[in-house]
Design an enzyme around this catalytic site. Structure first.
Site, PDB file in Angstrom:
ATOM      1  N   HIS A 191      15.201 -22.442   1.402  1.00  0.00           N
ATOM      2  CA  HIS A 191      14.267 -23.519   1.078  1.00  0.00           C
ATOM      3  C   HIS A 191      14.455 -24.740   1.970  1.00  0.00           C
ATOM      4  O   HIS A 191      13.596 -25.618   2.018  1.00  0.00           O
ATOM      5  CB  HIS A 191      14.432 -23.899  -0.400  1.00  0.00           C
ATOM      6  N   ASP A 207      -3.710  -9.146   2.964  1.00  0.00           N
ATOM      7  CA  ASP A 207      -3.959  -7.716   3.112  1.00  0.00           C
ATOM      8  C   ASP A 207      -3.306  -7.264   4.415  1.00  0.00           C
ATOM      9  O   ASP A 207      -3.676  -7.730   5.485  1.00  0.00           O
ATOM     10  CB  ASP A 207      -5.480  -7.490   3.144  1.00  0.00           C
TER      11      ASP A 207
END
Ligand SMILES: *[C@@H]1O[C@H](CO)[C@@H](O)[C@H](O)[C@H]1NC(C)=O
Ligand SMILES: *[C@@H]1O[C@H](CO)[C@@H](O)[C@H](O)[C@H]1NC(C)=O
Ligand SMILES: *[C@@H]1O[C@H](CO)[C@@H](O)[C@H](O)[C@H]1NC(C)=O
Ligand SMILES: CC(=O)N[C@H]1CO[C@H](CO)[C@@H](O)[C@@H]1O
Length: 438
Positions: A164, A385
């Site tokens: 992070h 996708d």
């Protein structure tokens, strides 16, 4: 018995590190405050591709190209010991060391097994994620990004964990989106180069020196939890928002957002059934993207970590007596305090105090009363996708931090929201199952 078998684990490097050329990224207070944070872990469930689609080599090759663009993820955290003042400092060396790529198989596990919570097999889901227990600090020896592709009986789960300190959710999902596009189209043309804008506070010397004593990683404490996913349809959300704003309407002109209404609902429901005393303080911490709130604003695509947290605090009895609209308005008011000035003051104070260890110490009942909201319904999850169909679900692996973890995603149907909630058993009640539960 669930078996997740690791077929291979390797390092995927950017093919060409010319773009990064060993860039050194200095860490700001906003990065360093995350030194003790667990790697966020998320995963997307995809339909099963055709036998002929050889997804592993494709995913690896496209990841390598994506890492050329998002080169900080392929770097390493470097710790420098400053002997002269007994401190340490950190930076990210974009050295092209690469990201971890795990290929696993879980032939006996179906999509439903993964989506339906298994109380009888705690830890079941963990095996589907590649960066369990890693903290930002571990980036000195561990990759800053790990991905795992798990081939299941009727689907594929693509999960990841990232450091992070390198990026926030906004930047991470931009990267993920780029990776999927490259994989789908087999080309990186039309892909925007990384916007890496160093944004430093005036008057702060870099690198920041942190006393060695502050740099200790507190040991992890495990609290038993239950995890459930709440699903709010578009209609549920508009109903909650209307209800909240209706209650507020009589007292002020302010309006709360859909998300604030949903979070207030969860805050209220969880504490209502928690058995907490009415006079105990409870907190709802919400993360917000600061890019457009800064003055001058940063570009929305700007890579890095530009988030800040707002915290609404109230006694349990106060929240319960006032209800939904009031709780939503408390969250709303705190989010409004996240201004340019507030952000800069936070950074300046952080440097003065160098608080790296979490202020909230573990183990006590107190920590249970924190609701920590991460991720965002703005992130584009279902657009990713890779070439054999869009995702059908998203899941997170929250680890065991402290308090109640609420990880917010957009839902599969337009306008809906899913909240992956991990609740300490001490606060859990089956009453929570009555509403909005998947
Ligand atoms: C890196 O850049 C150098 C000089 O700019 C060039 O000669 C070389 O071909 C580049 N490497 C790759 C792998 O593109
Ligand atoms: C893939 O390529 C086609 C044709 O080259 C283009 O029309 C389309 O927009 C591309 N899709 C993505 C997701 O980049
Ligand atoms: C949420 O919305 C769905 C339909 O959109 C409805 O069936 C359900 O009853 C709603 N839940 C609540 C708690 O209102
Ligand atoms: C490690 C890293 O990328 N840090 C960045 C966090 O975000 C700020 C604002 O864009 C950058 O200045 C840091 O470099």
């Amino acid at each position: 018995m669930v078996e997740v078998i690791v077929i291979s684990s390797s390092m995927v490097r950017p093919e060409n590190i010319n773009q990064s050329g060993h860039t050194k990224i200095h860490l700001s207070p906003y990065d360093l405050k995350l030194l003790n944070f667990l790697y966020p872990q998320r995963g997307l469930l995809f339909p099963k591709p055709d036998q002929e689609t050889n997804i592993i080599p494709r995913l690896k090759a496209s990841l390598s190209t994506a890492l050329e663009i998002y080169f900080p993820f392929a770097g390493r955290l470097v710790k420098v010991n400053n002997q002269e003042d007994n401190t340490v400092s950190f930076y990210i060396d974009c050295d092209g060391s690469g990201a971890k790529f795990v290929h696993a198989k879980a032939d006996s596990v179906s999509i439903n097994d993964l989506l339906q919570p298994h109380d009888s097999a705690p830890g079941f889901k963990r095996c589907f994620f590649p960066a369990n227990d890693l903290k930002s600090y571990d980036g000195v020896s561990e990759p800053l990004l790990a991905v795992q592709i798990t081939e299941m009986r009727d689907g594929v789960f693509i999960s990841f964990g990232y450091n992070h300190m390198v990026a926030d959710g906004t930047s991470f999902w931009n990267f993920f989106n780029t990776w999927s596009k490259i994989c789908m189209n087999d080309s990186s043309s039309n892909i925007q180069p990384l916007v890496l804008k160093d944004w430093f506070l005036d008057g702060i010397d870099y690198p920041i020196h942190i006393p060695v004593s502050e740099n200790v990683t507190p040991s992890r404490f495990e609290i038993p939890t239950k995890e459930r996913v709440f699903h709010f349809t578009k209609k549920n959300i508009s109903d909650l928002k209307a209800k909240a704003n209706g209650q507020i309407g009589s007292t002020t002109d302010l309006k709360v957002s859909s998300l604030q209404a949903v979070l207030a609902y969860l805050w209220l429901s969880i504490i209502k059934h928690s058995g907490l005393n009415r006079d105990e303080k409870t907190h709802c911490i919400v993360a917000a993207d600061m890019r457009r709130r800064l003055n001058p604003p940063l570009e929305a695509e700007c890579f890095g970590n530009v988030t800040h947290q707002a915290m609404a605090t109230a006694a349990v009895g106060e929240v319960l007596d006032h209800g939904l609209g009031w709780a939503a308005l408390e969250i709303n008011k705190q989010v409004k305090t996240l201004t340019n000035e507030n952000y800069k003051t936070f950074g300046e104070n952080w440097v003065k105090n160098l608080m790296v260890a979490p202020k909230i110490s573990g183990g006590s009942r107190k920590v249970d009363t924190y609701l920590i909201v991460t991720s965002s319904p703005w992130f584009e999850v279902y657009e990713n996708d890779f070439g054999w169909g869009k995702p059908i679900a998203v899941r997170a692996e929250p680890g065991t931090g402290f308090g109640v973890s609420l990880i917010v995603f957009r839902g599969l149907e337009e306008g809906s929201i899913d909240v992956d909630a991990t609740i300490p058993l001490s606060l859990w009640s089956d009453e929570l199952l009555n509403h909005y539960m998947i």
